[in-house]
Every structure is written in structure tokens, then in C-alpha cells.
Write an enzyme that holds these catalytic residues in place. Structure first.
Site, PDB file in Angstrom:
ATOM      1  N   ASP A   1       2.161  20.965  38.058  1.00 17.89           N
ATOM      2  CA  ASP A   1       2.572  20.615  36.419  1.00 17.89           C
ATOM      3  C   ASP A   1       3.932  20.141  36.024  1.00 17.89           C
ATOM      4  OD1 ASP A   1       2.394  21.126  34.186  1.00 17.89           O
ATOM      5  OD2 ASP A   1       1.567  22.982  34.386  1.00 17.89           O
ATOM      6  N   LEU A   2       3.701  19.639  35.477  1.00 15.80           N
ATOM      7  CA  LEU A   2       4.929  18.494  34.577  1.00 15.80           C
ATOM      8  C   LEU A   2       4.404  18.945  33.332  1.00 15.80           C
ATOM      9  CD1 LEU A   2       7.223  16.698  34.465  1.00 15.80           C
ATOM     10  CD2 LEU A   2       5.521  14.918  34.141  1.00 15.80           C
TER      11      LEU A   2
ATOM     12  N   HIS B   1      -8.281   3.414  19.565  1.00 15.20           N
ATOM     13  CA  HIS B   1      -7.623   4.456  20.467  1.00 15.20           C
ATOM     14  C   HIS B   1      -8.009   4.544  22.157  1.00 15.20           C
ATOM     15  CE1 HIS B   1      -5.962   4.573  16.784  1.00 15.20           C
ATOM     16  NE2 HIS B   1      -6.912   5.603  16.552  1.00 15.20           N
TER      17      HIS B   1
ATOM     18  N   SER C   1       2.206   3.170  -2.304  1.00 16.73           N
ATOM     19  CA  SER C   1       1.318   4.215  -2.621  1.00 16.73           C
ATOM     20  C   SER C   1       0.175   5.770  -1.996  1.00 16.73           C
ATOM     21  CB  SER C   1       0.846   4.437  -3.740  1.00 16.73           C
ATOM     22  OG  SER C   1      -0.152   2.724  -4.289  1.00 16.73           O
TER      23      SER C   1
ATOM     24  N   LEU D   1      -1.567   6.719   3.859  1.00 18.67           N
ATOM     25  CA  LEU D   1      -0.846   6.215   5.371  1.00 18.67           C
ATOM     26  C   LEU D   1       0.458   6.391   5.075  1.00 18.67           C
ATOM     27  CD1 LEU D   1      -1.779   5.194   8.372  1.00 18.67           C
ATOM     28  CD2 LEU D   1      -0.966   3.068   7.369  1.00 18.67           C
TER      29      LEU D   1
ATOM     30  N   GLY E   1       0.846  -0.957  -0.248  1.00 14.17           N
ATOM     31  CA  GLY E   1      -0.614  -0.298  -0.318  1.00 14.17           C
ATOM     32  C   GLY E   1       0.807   1.455   0.430  1.00 14.17           C
TER      33      GLY E   1
END
Ligand code: BG6
Length: 480
Positions: A393-394, A239, A14, A17, A12
């Protein structure tokens, strides 16, 4: 681990993704010396094009801001070869085989990684032809596959069954690219490497969990694909459910792929199927100023489509740790911003000395701008005793400003090269997540009277969203 003599075949080659993700990720690995020694990359697709045209396409999505990177690109492109062929004909795959054998002449092994960046319609045919014509005789083989893995439990099973005679689970690497994101890879460390999180990570202390995915653009020409799947299949069932399982799972016995995935499956199996009353769906209309089109204005979208571009669901986990804690998943396209985050809201502090003090929240921002921060109450400095809600806060950009965060695909392809399955989806995991979503998906597909609520392109989603979230116990700060 594949340290040397490996050929990576991108099927795939071309397509979008491959162009946007796979080749740039392979280049990223090449730049950092993570590709096996003596590695070649073969692009395979139907499009007839010569080598120059192929190289031009590969280059089109790779940035070379400095001279050294430009030079690295030259050495990368020297590794790349293109073969044009059909997805359903033995001759084509034999032709591919001839190229592979030419590359492998003189190598002691013929290790091959097949990366399937393909539409679902040709997926089975390609996997069968590869097995028949291109299975290495003297080497390790890995098959990397991309979603969509079916449309529901039944079709996903069918796909699995079609692969089973040819490929073992050990050989298959199912990509969910969220598992390659830096912050997602950090979740197990955050949870199990910090005693104070471990101690409060349960229904006694946590009121609700929100997992949010927002994109500021619509389908924009990708409506043909999207309309067939919709936001629930496109983003949520894969996801977001991955994020949920990592947040909710018990501590794995070790960091081994099977131990981790065993625990993920256990969480999914403790989740009832989604009840339709715990769901809202939406579809975007025109933006308020009229400048952005409605979903139905997209020419690639079928007329009158009821496809959801937004969904919020509340899910539950029936185990000792989580019983009664809502996990609210929200995903939408054409919203006001780009964001993926996990928001864990703790319960109110014991009442008595404070009245209406805000709740603690732990926010894990996956993107953009990776960050982990905790909303906490503190005394406002000064002579008063007033409290103020502030952040521990990180933010990665500030704390780790000199470190480069890799692309998810780089990290996952490297895992596949190393033979590490931890960040890939196992077959039973896939089944378990489809089982939770399939009844809802069938209900939405089969009931024409269920229409998504409209929301303006560029807004926060359907107007009922905040009421929905509140109804599961989320307290907005302005509510206290
Ligand atoms: C893909 C979906 O899996 O994830 C897309 O098909 C979506 O619709 C994309 O845009 C989001 O990925 P990311 O990494 O940009 O958050």
C-alpha cells in the site's frame, strides 16, 4: 517559457469555473512564485461590476487560513483588474485592448494568455474577436480552452474548423483537468519507470481494467447544462478516456508532448466504436429514504428527460498488447461515494497448487486520498498455511504527508505558462475519442425507446451493474 511580462486574461471571469477554479489556481501559483514576473491578470465578462465587487468575488473562493497567506492574497489581488464587455462586439474587445496596452506600456514584450472559461455558445465569437482585436504584436500568445469541445465528432470538428483560421495548434491548450491531477501525472512514471509493471502490462497477464468515476451528488441546479450533455459527454468521453489512453498506450519515444500524444492517438485509433450491447445507462431516482430528489425533480432539468446520469461501457483495444481485454468505464452522479480510480485485475495464477486463490489487483486511486495499492496473496503469519489477501500500500497521505498536492488547475496553468502541451488534448486526439463515442451518443439521442435504468440517489448505481462487470470477466473477491 513565459518568465516575465505576461498578461493572463480570464474570459468569463464572473462565471462559476473562473471563481471556483481559475482564480484560486492562479493564486496558488502566485503563492508559490510560479507566475511570470510582472504578471497581471485581467478578468473579462459581461457582468457590469466595479473593481471592489470583482475583487470580492475573486476572494470568495480563496481560503486564507494563516496571516502569511492573507498577505499573499493582498499582493495577488493587486495584480487583478476587471473589464466588463460583450462577447460579440468589437468595441468591447477594443476596450479590453486599451486596458491591456496600458498594462503593457514600457514592457519589451506583450505576452498574453487568454483563458476561455466560457459557455460553448460564445466560444467561437470570443476567439474570433480576440484574434481580430487583441492578438499581441510583439509577444507569445496562448489560448487555453475548456470543454465541452462539441457534442459529437461533427460538432467538435466544426468548432475546430472555426478556430483554425485564427489560431495554430501550437497556440491552443485544450484543458482536460484530469490530466492535471497528481496521480494521473504519475501514471507514465508508474508504468514505464517500474520494470515489474512493464513486464506484466498486457493481455497475457491482465484480465480486465476498470476505470471508475463516482460522485455523491446530483445535478443540483446545474441540470440545464448537464441535461444537454449527459454523463457520457460530461465525464466519460474526456476524463475517463484520458485515463484509459495513458493506461493503455505504448511507451512514448520521449516525454515530449508530441511523442506522448502520438502514442495516445495510436491507442484511440485501435479502438472500435462502442457497441450498444456493451453499454448500460442509468438515471438517478429519489434516495431510498426520500430525502434526496430524483434527477427529474430538479427544476433545471427538462420534464421527461432520458439523459443518462450513469453509464458503464466495455471497450476494447485491437492491438497486440490488449486484444480481448475489456476496459470497463463507469461514471455516475448521485452515487454512494466520491471516487475516481483505476483497477487493473490480473488473471488467475496457474492452477495446480492453489484452489480458488484471489486475483492480484493493482488499484490506482486518483481521488480522494491518492494511493497506489496492490492486492496480493500472502501466508497468514502463524503456524497454519492459510493464505490471506493483503495490500502492498502506497497511500500518499502516509508516505508523503509533508508534501502538498497541487490542484489540477494549478498544474495545468503552470504547464501553459511553460509552453508544455503534454497534458493538453491535441486536435487529432479529440477527433479520435469522439469517433469512438459518437455512434453510441447518436443512438441514445435518437431512440426514444432507450430509457435509462433507475437507481436510487446515494446507491452504487443500477442493480445490474455487478452482473455487467462480472460478464466481462471481473471476479469479485467473494466469488472465489
Ligand atoms: C467536470 C464535469 O468536467 O468534472 C463535472 O463537468 C464533474 O460534472 C467534474 O463534477 C469532476 O471533476 P473532479 O475534479 O471534481 O473530479
Amino acid at each position: 517559457e513565459l518568465k516575465e511580462h505576461t498578461t493572463i486574461v480570464v474570459l468569463g471571469a464572473s462565471g462559476d469555473l473562473a471563481k471556483k477554479k481559475t482564480f484560486p489556481a492562479l493564486f496558488g501559483l502566485h503563492r508559490n512564485n510560479y507566475l511570470p514576473k510582472d504578471c497581471k491578470i485581467v478578468g473579462y465578462a459581461r457582468t457590469k461590476m466595479d473593481h471592489e465587487e470583482f475583487i470580492r468575488r475573486v476572494k470568495s473562493n480563496i481560503k486564507t487560513p494563516t496571516k502569511p497567506i492573507e498577505e499573499q492574497l493582498v499582493t495577488f489581488l493587486e495584480k487583478c483588474v476587471y473589464v466588463a464587455g460583450q462577447y460579440d462586439q468589437d468595441e468591447s474587445f477594443q476596450n479590453l485592448e486599451a486596458t491591456l496596452q496600458k498594462i503593457e506600456a514600457g514592457r519589451p514584450h506583450n505576452h498574453r494568455i487568454f483563458y476561455m472559461a466560457l459557455p460553448p455558445s460564445v466560444f467561437i465569437s470570443v476567439s474570433q474577436h480576440l484574434k481580430k482585436n487583441n492578438y499581441p504584436k510583439n509577444g507569445i500568445v496562448r489560448l487555453i480552452v475548456e470543454k465541452p469541445f462539441g457534442k459529437d465528432l461533427e460538432s467538435s470538428r466544426k468548432l475546430q474548423k472555426a478556430l483554425e483560421p485564427d489560431w495554430t495548434e501550437e497556440e491552443i491548450y485544450r484543458i482536460d483537468h484530469y490530466l492535471g491531477k497528481e496521480m494521473v501525472k504519475n501514471l507514465l512514471i508508474l508504468r514505464f519507470g517500474n520494470e515489474f509493471f512493464g513486464a506484466t502490462w498486457n493481455r497475457r497477464h491482465i484480465s480486465n481494467v476498470q476505470i471508475t468515476f463516482k460522485e455523491p451528488f446530483g445535478t443540483e441546479g446545474r441540470g440545464g447544462y448537464f441535461d444537454e450533455f449527459g454523463i457520457i459527454r460530461d465525464v466519460m468521453q474526456n476524463h475517463l478516456i484520458q485515463l484509459l489512453t495513458i493506461i493503455a498506450m505504448e511507451r512514448p519515444l520521449s516525454f515530449s508532448a508530441e511523442d506522448i500524444r502520438d502514442e495516445k492517438v495510436r491507442v484511440l485509433r485501435a479502438m472500435p466504436q462502442i457497441a450498444t450491447e456493451n453499454v448500460i445507462i442509468g438515471q438517478y431516482g429519489k434516495s431510498e429514504d426520500g430525502s434526496k430528489p430524483a434527477y427529474l425533480d430538479d427544476d433545471t432539468v427538462p420534464k421527461g428527460s432520458r439523459c443518462p446520469t450513469f453509464c458503464a461501457v466495455a471497450m476494447f483495444i485491437k492491438n497486440e498488447r490488449w486484444d480481448g481485454v475489456p476496459f470497463i468505464l463507469k461514471a455516475g452522479k448521485a452515487l454512494n461515494e466520491q471516487k475516481a480510480e483505476i483497477r487493473i485485475q490480473f488473471k488467475d495464477v496457474t492452477s495446480g497448487i492453489f484452489k480458488d486463490i484471489p486475483r492480484n489487483e493493482l488499484v490506482i486511486r486518483v481521488q480522494p486520498d491518492e494511493a497506489v495499492y496492490i492486492k496480493m496473496n500472502s501466508k497468514l503469519p502463524g503456524l497454519s498455511t492459510q493464505t490471506v489477501l493483503t495490500d502492498l500500500d502506497l497511500t500518499y497521505k502516509r508516505r508523503f504527508s509533508d508534501l502538498k498536492i497541487p490542484e489540477a488547475y494549478e498544474s495545468l496553468i503552470l504547464d501553459a505558462i511553460k509552453g508544455d502541451h503534454s497534458n493538453f488534448v491535441r486536435d487529432d486526439e479529440l477527433d479520435a475519442s469522439w469517433r469512438i463515442f459518437s455512434p453510441l451518443l447518436h443512438y441514445l439521442d435518437e431512440n426514444p425507446e432507450v430509457v435509462p435504468m433507475s437507481y436510487p440517489y446515494g446507491s452504487r448505481g443500477p442493480p445490474v451493474l455487478d452482473d455487467f462487470t462480472s460478464s466481462y470477466g471481473y471476479k469479485f473477491n467473494d466469488q472465489v
